[in-house]
Design an enzyme around this catalytic site. Sequence first.
Site, PDB file in Angstrom:
ATOM      1  N   ASP A 136       0.818  -1.216   0.000  1.00 62.41           N
ATOM      2  CA  ASP A 136       0.000   0.000   0.000  1.00 62.41           C
ATOM      3  C   ASP A 136       0.850   1.264   0.000  1.00 62.41           C
ATOM      4  O   ASP A 136       0.361   2.353   0.334  1.00 62.41           O
ATOM      5  CB  ASP A 136      -0.917   0.014   1.236  1.00 62.41           C
ATOM      6  N   ASP A 195       3.809  -9.081   9.516  1.00 66.33           N
ATOM      7  CA  ASP A 195       4.011  -7.661   9.266  1.00 66.33           C
ATOM      8  C   ASP A 195       5.394  -7.443   8.654  1.00 66.33           C
ATOM      9  O   ASP A 195       6.253  -8.332   8.687  1.00 66.33           O
ATOM     10  CB  ASP A 195       3.874  -6.864  10.564  1.00 66.33           C
ATOM     11  N   ASP A 197       8.118  -6.052   9.416  1.00 69.48           N
ATOM     12  CA  ASP A 197       9.376  -6.161  10.168  1.00 69.48           C
ATOM     13  C   ASP A 197       9.558  -7.544  10.791  1.00 69.48           C
ATOM     14  O   ASP A 197      10.473  -7.738  11.600  1.00 69.48           O
ATOM     15  CB  ASP A 197       9.443  -5.090  11.261  1.00 69.48           C
ATOM     16  N   ASP A 289      -7.269  -7.327  13.857  1.00 73.98           N
ATOM     17  CA  ASP A 289      -6.838  -8.662  14.275  1.00 73.98           C
ATOM     18  C   ASP A 289      -7.661  -9.177  15.457  1.00 73.98           C
ATOM     19  O   ASP A 289      -8.131 -10.311  15.475  1.00 73.98           O
ATOM     20  CB  ASP A 289      -5.342  -8.659  14.617  1.00 73.98           C
TER      21      ASP A 289
END
Length: 532
Positions: A136, A195, A197, A289
């Site tokens: 995105d 995610d 990282d 989530d």
Amino acid sequence: MDRLTTATIIPDAFQDARDDVSMQFSIVWDQIRAPLIVPLLRLAVAICLIMSLMLFIERVYMGIVIILVKLFGRRPEKRYKWEPIKDDVEMGNYGYPMVLVQIPMYNEREVYQLSIGAACGLSWPSDRIIIQVLDDSTDPTIKDLVELECQRWASKGVNMKYEIRDNRNGYKAGALKEGMKKNYVKNCDYVAIFDADFQPEPDFLWRTIPFLVHNPELALVQARWKFVNSDECLMTRMQEMSLDYHFTVEQEVGSSTYAFFGFNGTAGVWRIGALNEAGGWKDRTTVEDMDLAVRASLKGWKFLYLGNLKVKNELPSTLKAYRYQQHRWSCGPANLFRKMFMEIIRNKKVTLWKKVHVIYSFFLVRKIVAHIVTFIFYCVVLPATVLVPEVEVPKWGAVYIPSIITILNAVGTPRSLHLLVFWILFENVMSLHRTKATFVGLLESGRVNEWIVTEKLGDALKAKAVKAPKKPRFKFGERLHLLELGTGAYLFFCGCYDLAFGKNHYFIYLFVQAIAFFIMGFGYIGTFVPHS
């Protein structure tokens, strides 16, 4: 002579005016103190003591459960069937389930290579895994870099899908939802989410997928986070202490008792059938989530937490990034509680006890009361009793209960026990920000749907330290936090008053806590990233 007379008269006039104001304030204070201030403060103390007891009972309960889990060896392999997926000579690789790996990202210049590389390094039959990068990014340079990285891995034979959107509707939830709509996903059985990282070990899927394959009642397998930069600064050490308790105790207790806990949004594997049955991803709050986890649980699905499976990731090391993250993590659950309260009450698929656990323990105590009582009691009400000595806080409420709660919280990170005092001060300061965010979520006002991606530095700070001999520049206003400074001034005033007139020695705590508020109010904590 005239000058001397004028010079002496003007200060006398100022002195008289100041005395008049002080006298008027004293008269008003005396008039409202007994009939108004004292009853209100006593009520506030009583409410805070009730909330403290709620939090204390919850912490003790979870401590007892963890001890029992350890004593009786209730490992995941004993509670659920687990055995390696065996090769099928006739079916070949088709005997393995199809796995989708989703990596949502947004302008992740510093870490995109780490996450994509780690996902592509997952050990699994190459024709039974799809790596889907959901980009995105709004920065065209970063978008090009991410696409080139995907092409590089695709040229090595990795089944790589690079997906972009023409908008950011729904933020992360919107990206994940769009990713699930692709035609090639229809053939997938499970989806692993990381995610930008996060760096899973190569054996991640071999250790998680078998639980889902052999236990059809399981919807989610969640791994633990391992922080690669926990020693970067004092603030990251404080975060490690808080999050280690969350994983070591809260997630383990939820998994071992009610087979329910909040999905952490990453480092987990979902059964796609369960995800779809629960309604898929929704962007109505900033905790998509947790929203999915609660809905799936209400459908009767079970969750499993694997505390011995760790996935590397990065903690926010700048105060600005941490504040944004904590706003989202505090506002979102409170807002979700508001939206789902009646839905949980009316649900007929789960037991009454599970409803009580979700509403009372999971939402009310851990997500709302924990934030509010920390700030309101220890940073507002307790200091106020110094100014109104008629109102007393029992020693068990002011000292014993918070001490036990603190010790129970610290067991998750034994290596940081010597930092316990700093952790208390840090958490008390952050409780102001979290309390504000909690009320924003409950009242559904202002920044309730604000989503700012947590900044990851990766190796950026090291690179800048090598490149930039220039003196870093910063805007002082960006580091100024007025609410923290105001609270610090209030605590300092209460400390001075207690030192002069009090008898309970609260001033020791009040002065130290005031200093902590001032330090964070001026932004002097965390890693400072220089701007060229």
